[in-house]
Design a protein around this motif. Structure first.
Motif, PDB file in Angstrom:
ATOM      1  N   LEU A  49      24.246  -4.622  63.053  1.00  0.00           N
ATOM      2  CA  LEU A  49      22.923  -3.984  63.001  1.00  0.00           C
ATOM      3  C   LEU A  49      22.298  -3.834  64.377  1.00  0.00           C
ATOM      4  CD1 LEU A  49      20.423  -3.010  61.357  1.00  0.00           C
ATOM      5  CD2 LEU A  49      19.699  -5.407  61.251  1.00  0.00           C
ATOM      6  N   ARG A  50      21.993  -2.601  64.726  1.00  0.00           N
ATOM      7  CA  ARG A  50      21.135  -2.352  65.900  1.00  0.00           C
ATOM      8  C   ARG A  50      19.820  -1.794  65.381  1.00  0.00           C
ATOM      9  NH1 ARG A  50      22.145   0.111  71.606  1.00  0.00           N
ATOM     10  NH2 ARG A  50      23.096  -1.941  71.661  1.00  0.00           N
ATOM     11  N   HIS A  51      18.715  -2.391  65.831  1.00  0.00           N
ATOM     12  CA  HIS A  51      17.418  -2.030  65.254  1.00  0.00           C
ATOM     13  C   HIS A  51      16.332  -2.088  66.328  1.00  0.00           C
ATOM     14  CE1 HIS A  51      14.163  -1.935  62.323  1.00  0.00           C
ATOM     15  NE2 HIS A  51      15.068  -1.683  61.377  1.00  0.00           N
ATOM     16  N   GLU A  84      16.993  -9.696  71.474  1.00  0.00           N
ATOM     17  CA  GLU A  84      18.298 -10.300  71.787  1.00  0.00           C
ATOM     18  C   GLU A  84      19.434  -9.297  71.653  1.00  0.00           C
ATOM     19  OE1 GLU A  84      20.054 -13.788  71.792  1.00  0.00           O
ATOM     20  OE2 GLU A  84      18.453 -15.032  71.000  1.00  0.00           O
ATOM     21  N   HIS A  85      20.480  -9.585  72.369  1.00  0.00           N
ATOM     22  CA  HIS A  85      21.706  -8.774  72.295  1.00  0.00           C
ATOM     23  C   HIS A  85      22.872  -9.743  72.544  1.00  0.00           C
ATOM     24  CE1 HIS A  85      24.251  -5.421  72.256  1.00  0.00           C
ATOM     25  NE2 HIS A  85      23.724  -4.657  73.189  1.00  0.00           N
ATOM     26  N   PRO A  86      23.146 -10.602  71.529  1.00  0.00           N
ATOM     27  CA  PRO A  86      24.090 -11.703  71.754  1.00  0.00           C
ATOM     28  C   PRO A  86      25.489 -11.271  72.192  1.00  0.00           C
ATOM     29  CG  PRO A  86      23.213 -11.757  69.489  1.00  0.00           C
ATOM     30  CD  PRO A  86      22.527 -10.640  70.181  1.00  0.00           C
ATOM     31  N   SER A 140      13.840  -6.342  78.105  1.00  0.00           N
ATOM     32  CA  SER A 140      15.300  -6.476  78.096  1.00  0.00           C
ATOM     33  C   SER A 140      15.836  -7.558  77.168  1.00  0.00           C
ATOM     34  CB  SER A 140      15.821  -6.732  79.509  1.00  0.00           C
ATOM     35  OG  SER A 140      17.227  -6.863  79.454  1.00  0.00           O
ATOM     36  N   ARG A 141      16.453  -7.115  76.084  1.00  0.00           N
ATOM     37  CA  ARG A 141      17.167  -8.057  75.217  1.00  0.00           C
ATOM     38  C   ARG A 141      18.410  -8.587  75.927  1.00  0.00           C
ATOM     39  NH1 ARG A 141      17.791  -3.039  71.212  1.00  0.00           N
ATOM     40  NH2 ARG A 141      19.356  -1.798  72.279  1.00  0.00           N
ATOM     41  N   VAL A 142      18.954  -7.774  76.832  1.00  0.00           N
ATOM     42  CA  VAL A 142      20.140  -8.210  77.575  1.00  0.00           C
ATOM     43  C   VAL A 142      19.784  -9.413  78.448  1.00  0.00           C
ATOM     44  CG1 VAL A 142      21.827  -7.541  79.326  1.00  0.00           C
ATOM     45  CG2 VAL A 142      21.141  -5.894  77.570  1.00  0.00           C
ATOM     46  N   ALA A 143      18.648  -9.330  79.139  1.00  0.00           N
ATOM     47  CA  ALA A 143      18.239 -10.444  80.009  1.00  0.00           C
ATOM     48  C   ALA A 143      18.012 -11.704  79.174  1.00  0.00           C
ATOM     49  CB  ALA A 143      16.978 -10.078  80.775  1.00  0.00           C
ATOM     50  N   LEU A 202      19.250  -3.896  85.590  1.00  0.00           N
ATOM     51  CA  LEU A 202      18.901  -3.499  84.222  1.00  0.00           C
ATOM     52  C   LEU A 202      18.298  -2.100  84.221  1.00  0.00           C
ATOM     53  CD1 LEU A 202      17.036  -6.724  83.009  1.00  0.00           C
ATOM     54  CD2 LEU A 202      19.409  -6.080  82.505  1.00  0.00           C
ATOM     55  N   ARG A 203      18.495  -1.417  83.117  1.00  0.00           N
ATOM     56  CA  ARG A 203      17.888  -0.096  82.943  1.00  0.00           C
ATOM     57  C   ARG A 203      16.401  -0.234  82.624  1.00  0.00           C
ATOM     58  NH1 ARG A 203      16.996   3.261  78.488  1.00  0.00           N
ATOM     59  NH2 ARG A 203      17.675   1.617  77.060  1.00  0.00           N
ATOM     60  N   LEU A 204      15.617   0.726  83.111  1.00  0.00           N
ATOM     61  CA  LEU A 204      14.201   0.763  82.711  1.00  0.00           C
ATOM     62  C   LEU A 204      14.160   1.251  81.264  1.00  0.00           C
ATOM     63  CD1 LEU A 204      12.617   2.476  85.852  1.00  0.00           C
ATOM     64  CD2 LEU A 204      12.381   0.079  85.176  1.00  0.00           C
ATOM     65  N   GLN A 205      13.602   0.434  80.373  1.00  0.00           N
ATOM     66  CA  GLN A 205      13.610   0.769  78.937  1.00  0.00           C
ATOM     67  C   GLN A 205      12.406   1.642  78.617  1.00  0.00           C
ATOM     68  OE1 GLN A 205      15.774  -1.362  76.448  1.00  0.00           O
ATOM     69  NE2 GLN A 205      17.009  -1.496  78.296  1.00  0.00           N
ATOM     70  N   THR A 206      12.426   2.876  79.108  1.00  0.00           N
ATOM     71  CA  THR A 206      11.241   3.738  78.951  1.00  0.00           C
ATOM     72  C   THR A 206      10.897   3.959  77.473  1.00  0.00           C
ATOM     73  OG1 THR A 206      12.789   5.520  79.358  1.00  0.00           O
ATOM     74  CG2 THR A 206      11.304   4.972  81.151  1.00  0.00           C
ATOM     75  N   HIS A 261      26.025  -4.499  85.236  1.00  0.00           N
ATOM     76  CA  HIS A 261      24.987  -3.680  84.585  1.00  0.00           C
ATOM     77  C   HIS A 261      25.438  -3.495  83.146  1.00  0.00           C
ATOM     78  CE1 HIS A 261      22.252  -0.498  83.557  1.00  0.00           C
ATOM     79  NE2 HIS A 261      21.785  -0.360  84.787  1.00  0.00           N
ATOM     80  N   PRO A 262      24.528  -3.701  82.170  1.00  0.00           N
ATOM     81  CA  PRO A 262      24.970  -3.576  80.771  1.00  0.00           C
ATOM     82  C   PRO A 262      25.208  -2.129  80.352  1.00  0.00           C
ATOM     83  CG  PRO A 262      22.602  -3.970  80.885  1.00  0.00           C
ATOM     84  CD  PRO A 262      23.121  -4.087  82.289  1.00  0.00           C
ATOM     85  N   GLY A 263      24.711  -1.166  81.157  1.00  0.00           N
ATOM     86  CA  GLY A 263      24.799   0.235  80.782  1.00  0.00           C
ATOM     87  C   GLY A 263      23.785   0.544  79.697  1.00  0.00           C
ATOM     88  N   PRO A 264      23.407   1.775  79.514  1.00  0.00           N
ATOM     89  CA  PRO A 264      23.794   2.904  80.356  1.00  0.00           C
ATOM     90  C   PRO A 264      23.102   2.851  81.718  1.00  0.00           C
ATOM     91  CG  PRO A 264      22.204   3.593  78.671  1.00  0.00           C
ATOM     92  CD  PRO A 264      22.496   2.159  78.419  1.00  0.00           C
ATOM     93  N   ILE A 265      23.842   3.228  82.758  1.00  0.00           N
ATOM     94  CA  ILE A 265      23.224   3.157  84.092  1.00  0.00           C
ATOM     95  C   ILE A 265      22.476   4.452  84.388  1.00  0.00           C
ATOM     96  CG2 ILE A 265      24.848   1.483  85.075  1.00  0.00           C
ATOM     97  CD1 ILE A 265      26.290   3.666  86.500  1.00  0.00           C
TER      98      ILE A 265
END
Ligand code: ASP
Length: 311
Positions: free
Chosen positions: A100-102, A128-130, A168-171, A221-225, A261-265
């Motif tokens: 699930l991605r939500h 989160e993005h485990p 950032s869920r990645v962070a 990290l990408r800017l999550q606009t 970088h988690p991408g997308p860059i």
């Protein structure tokens, strides 16, 4: 069967072990024949994705399952069905796992409350993005020559995560796993892109030079606009000037520092072309390792007995 909701609950050494088996199977030996199981793994992707979705689709196929991809626009969500009712529906059809991605933080926990099949969090809002954290840690583990994964093998290493920490869920997931492995983690963002409260086990700074100085690893990290309610950045040029990971800024880091970088860059925004394409960049290695890490997680989640804590 356990759910995979947060990085904190991942059995990292076991997952590394499984990822290694898959890495060898898929790279060093001829591919073993697939054993189709006539069952489905659902991928509910209510937000765009390239890497995560492609890796989970491959993971399902490699394990012999057919991946059923449902997006918000193409499913009954568009008709007003709740997430829990979608999950109940898929369970009733005998779906074996749900990835699930939500866009909402906490959605995978809601799904897990009603699901018989394991729920795998493929990114929930800014939370989160485990599996991203797992593949990033696995990438570093391979890079550092496979130290004992049960030890604090990143101890003495400085890791700088730079960019839109707030969204950032990645962070957040990476911080959990990297700190667990003993790393000194620095989170660096402009003042408006810092989290509301400091995150535990991290150093926080607005100063990219401070974060990068003597770093072993720099993650941009990408800017999550898409998650910014209003303009949180006065202008992109100032962001580039103060936070872009480019060759000159990287001179502050250790000479053997690697860049992730988690991408997308967004080339030319958070990272320069020169750095993204340099030999010190692990970006495509992360993408490749994402397949091994995700097949490992999916396999584990579908095999492991249900634990009381995982509900
Ligand atoms: N692909 C990562 C995520 O889904 C990072 C990003 O989108 O910037 O969180």
């Amino acid at each position: 069967m356990p759910h995979v909701l947060t990085a904190a609950e991942l059995p990292v050494p076991e997952l590394f072990h499984r990822a290694e088996i898959w890495r060898k199977r898929l790279t060093e030996q001829p591919m073993p024949p697939l054993q189709p199981k006539a069952a489905l793994v659902a991928l509910l992707f209510y937000e765009p994705s390239t890497r995560t979705r492609a890796a989970f689709e491959q993971a399902a196929v490699l394990l012999g399952y057919h991946p059923l991809v449902l997006t918000a626009e193409a499913s009954s969500v568009a008709k007003g069905e709740s997430l829990q009712d979608t999950v109940r529906t898929l369970n009733a059809q005998g779906i074996r796992a749900i990835v699930l991605r939500h866009p909402q933080a906490g959605a995978p926990w809601q799904a897990a409350q009603v699901s018989e099949a394991p729920i795998l969090n493929a990114g929930d809002g800014a939370h989160e993005h485990p599996t991203q954290a797992l593949l990033d840690l696995y990438t570093l583990w391979l890079h550092y020559g496979k130290p004992d994964p049960t030890a604090r093998w990143l101890s003495g290493r400085k890791i700088a995560i730079v960019g839109d920490i707030r969204h950032s869920r990645v962070a957040r997931s990476n911080l959990i796993l990297m700190a667990q492995a003993g790393a000194e983690v620095w989170l660096c963002a402009p003042p408006t892109l810092q989290p509301d409260a400091p995150l535990p086990h991290a150093h926080h700074t607005h100063d990219a030079d401070e974060a990068l100085r003597d770093a072993d690893v720099v993650m941009a990290l990408r800017l999550q606009t898409e998650r910014m309610q209003q303009g949180l950045l006065p202008n992109l040029d100032a962001y580039r000037r103060d936070y872009q990971i480019h060759a000159e800024r990287l001179r502050l880091a250790k000479p053997d520092c690697v860049v992730m970088h988690p991408g997308p860059i967004q080339r030319g925004v958070e990272i320069s072309d020169e750095v993204a394409d340099s030999p010190r960049s692990l970006i495509l290695t992360q993408v490749r390792n994402g397949v091994y890490a995700r097949v490992a997680v999916l396999e584990w989640a579908m095999e492991a007995p249900k634990t009381p804590s995982a509900g």
